[in-house]
Design a protein around this motif. Structure first.
Motif, short mmCIF file in Angstrom:
data_model
loop_
_atom_site.label_atom_id
_atom_site.label_comp_id
_atom_site.label_asym_id
_atom_site.label_seq_id
_atom_site.Cartn_x
_atom_site.Cartn_y
_atom_site.Cartn_z
N TYR A 86 0.82 -1.20 0.00
CA TYR A 86 0.00 0.00 0.00
C TYR A 86 0.86 1.26 0.00
N ARG A 87 0.30 2.33 -0.51
CA ARG A 87 0.88 3.67 -0.42
C ARG A 87 -0.17 4.55 0.27
N LEU A 88 0.26 5.29 1.29
CA LEU A 88 -0.64 6.12 2.09
C LEU A 88 -0.39 7.60 1.84
N THR A 89 -1.46 8.37 1.94
CA THR A 89 -1.40 9.82 2.07
C THR A 89 -2.26 10.14 3.28
N PRO A 90 -2.21 11.35 3.84
CA PRO A 90 -3.07 11.64 4.98
C PRO A 90 -4.56 11.47 4.68
N ASP A 91 -4.97 11.65 3.41
CA ASP A 91 -6.38 11.58 3.05
C ASP A 91 -6.74 10.41 2.14
N GLY A 92 -5.88 9.40 2.04
CA GLY A 92 -6.22 8.28 1.18
C GLY A 92 -5.16 7.20 1.14
N PHE A 93 -5.45 6.19 0.35
CA PHE A 93 -4.51 5.08 0.18
C PHE A 93 -4.78 4.39 -1.14
N GLU A 94 -3.74 3.75 -1.65
CA GLU A 94 -3.85 2.87 -2.81
C GLU A 94 -3.12 1.60 -2.46
N GLY A 95 -3.74 0.47 -2.74
CA GLY A 95 -3.13 -0.80 -2.38
C GLY A 95 -3.34 -1.88 -3.41
N ARG A 96 -2.45 -2.84 -3.35
CA ARG A 96 -2.50 -4.01 -4.24
C ARG A 96 -2.29 -5.24 -3.37
N LEU A 97 -3.24 -6.17 -3.43
CA LEU A 97 -3.13 -7.44 -2.72
C LEU A 97 -3.01 -8.55 -3.74
N ALA A 98 -1.93 -9.30 -3.68
CA ALA A 98 -1.73 -10.46 -4.55
C ALA A 98 -2.19 -11.68 -3.75
N LEU A 99 -3.22 -12.35 -4.21
CA LEU A 99 -3.89 -13.42 -3.47
C LEU A 99 -3.76 -14.73 -4.23
N ARG A 100 -3.01 -15.67 -3.64
CA ARG A 100 -2.82 -16.97 -4.27
C ARG A 100 -3.78 -17.95 -3.62
N LEU A 101 -4.63 -18.53 -4.43
CA LEU A 101 -5.61 -19.49 -3.93
C LEU A 101 -4.92 -20.78 -3.52
N GLY A 102 -5.36 -21.35 -2.41
CA GLY A 102 -4.76 -22.56 -1.89
C GLY A 102 -4.88 -23.73 -2.85
N GLY A 103 -3.77 -24.44 -3.04
CA GLY A 103 -3.77 -25.63 -3.88
C GLY A 103 -3.87 -25.34 -5.37
N LYS A 104 -3.81 -24.07 -5.75
CA LYS A 104 -3.91 -23.71 -7.16
C LYS A 104 -2.72 -22.81 -7.51
N SER A 105 -2.44 -22.71 -8.77
CA SER A 105 -1.35 -21.83 -9.19
C SER A 105 -1.89 -20.49 -9.67
N MET A 106 -3.13 -20.16 -9.33
CA MET A 106 -3.75 -18.92 -9.78
C MET A 106 -3.58 -17.83 -8.72
N THR A 107 -3.16 -16.64 -9.16
CA THR A 107 -3.06 -15.49 -8.28
C THR A 107 -4.03 -14.42 -8.75
N LEU A 108 -4.89 -13.98 -7.84
CA LEU A 108 -5.83 -12.90 -8.10
C LEU A 108 -5.22 -11.62 -7.55
N THR A 109 -5.54 -10.50 -8.14
CA THR A 109 -5.04 -9.22 -7.66
C THR A 109 -6.22 -8.32 -7.31
N GLU A 110 -6.28 -7.91 -6.05
CA GLU A 110 -7.29 -6.95 -5.63
C GLU A 110 -6.62 -5.59 -5.49
N ARG A 111 -7.21 -4.59 -6.14
CA ARG A 111 -6.70 -3.22 -6.05
C ARG A 111 -7.71 -2.38 -5.29
N GLN A 112 -7.22 -1.59 -4.35
CA GLN A 112 -8.07 -0.74 -3.53
C GLN A 112 -7.58 0.71 -3.62
#
Length: 128
Positions: A86-112
């Motif tokens: 994540y990157r923060l400012t006093p009034d906001g944030f931007e983030g990236r979560l790399a999510l690897r599903l268990g037992g699979k080789s697939m990675t999902l990316t959630e952006r906030q």
């Protein structure tokens, strides 16, 4: 280490986008509201619907200046795992979560992307 950026306490409008591998326009999008007392001690939660990360916990949370990173750890064999940046400012944030599903080789990316909207509503509990 750089001086940590502090998030302003209050309500944030958070745009969430889930990117699926090899499917450029198939990702889900939504906007929701979070009440924050500042940087959540347990990291920012995964906000996409129908994700197996609800019972998972943040670990190794680190902040250096405006950057925040943490791991997402789930219990069990072949459990899902993830990392967050994540990157923060006093009034906001931007983030990236790399999510690897268990037992699979697939990675999902959630952006906030969160933007401060004002005070939390009466009775609205901030994330710890």
């Amino acid at each position: 280490m750089a001086e940590p950026v502090r998030l302003r306490p209050g309500a944030y409008a958070v745009e969430v986008r889930l990117d699926l591998p090899h499917l450029a326009e198939a990702g889900a999008r939504k906007t929701l509201r979070l009440c924050l007392a500042g940087l959540p001690a347990a990291g920012f939660p995964v906000l996409s619907d129908n994700m197996p990360f609800a019972a998972c916990r943040a670990a190794d949370l680190r902040q250096d200046g405006d950057g925040v990173t943490f791991a997402i750890r789930c219990e069990g064999r072949a459990a899902p795992q993830g990392t967050a940046d994540y990157r923060l400012t006093p009034d906001g944030f931007e983030g990236r979560l790399a999510l690897r599903l268990g037992g699979k080789s697939m990675t999902l990316t959630e952006r906030q992307t969160g933007r401060w909207q004002g005070d939390c509503a009466p009775g609205e509990r901030p994330l710890p």
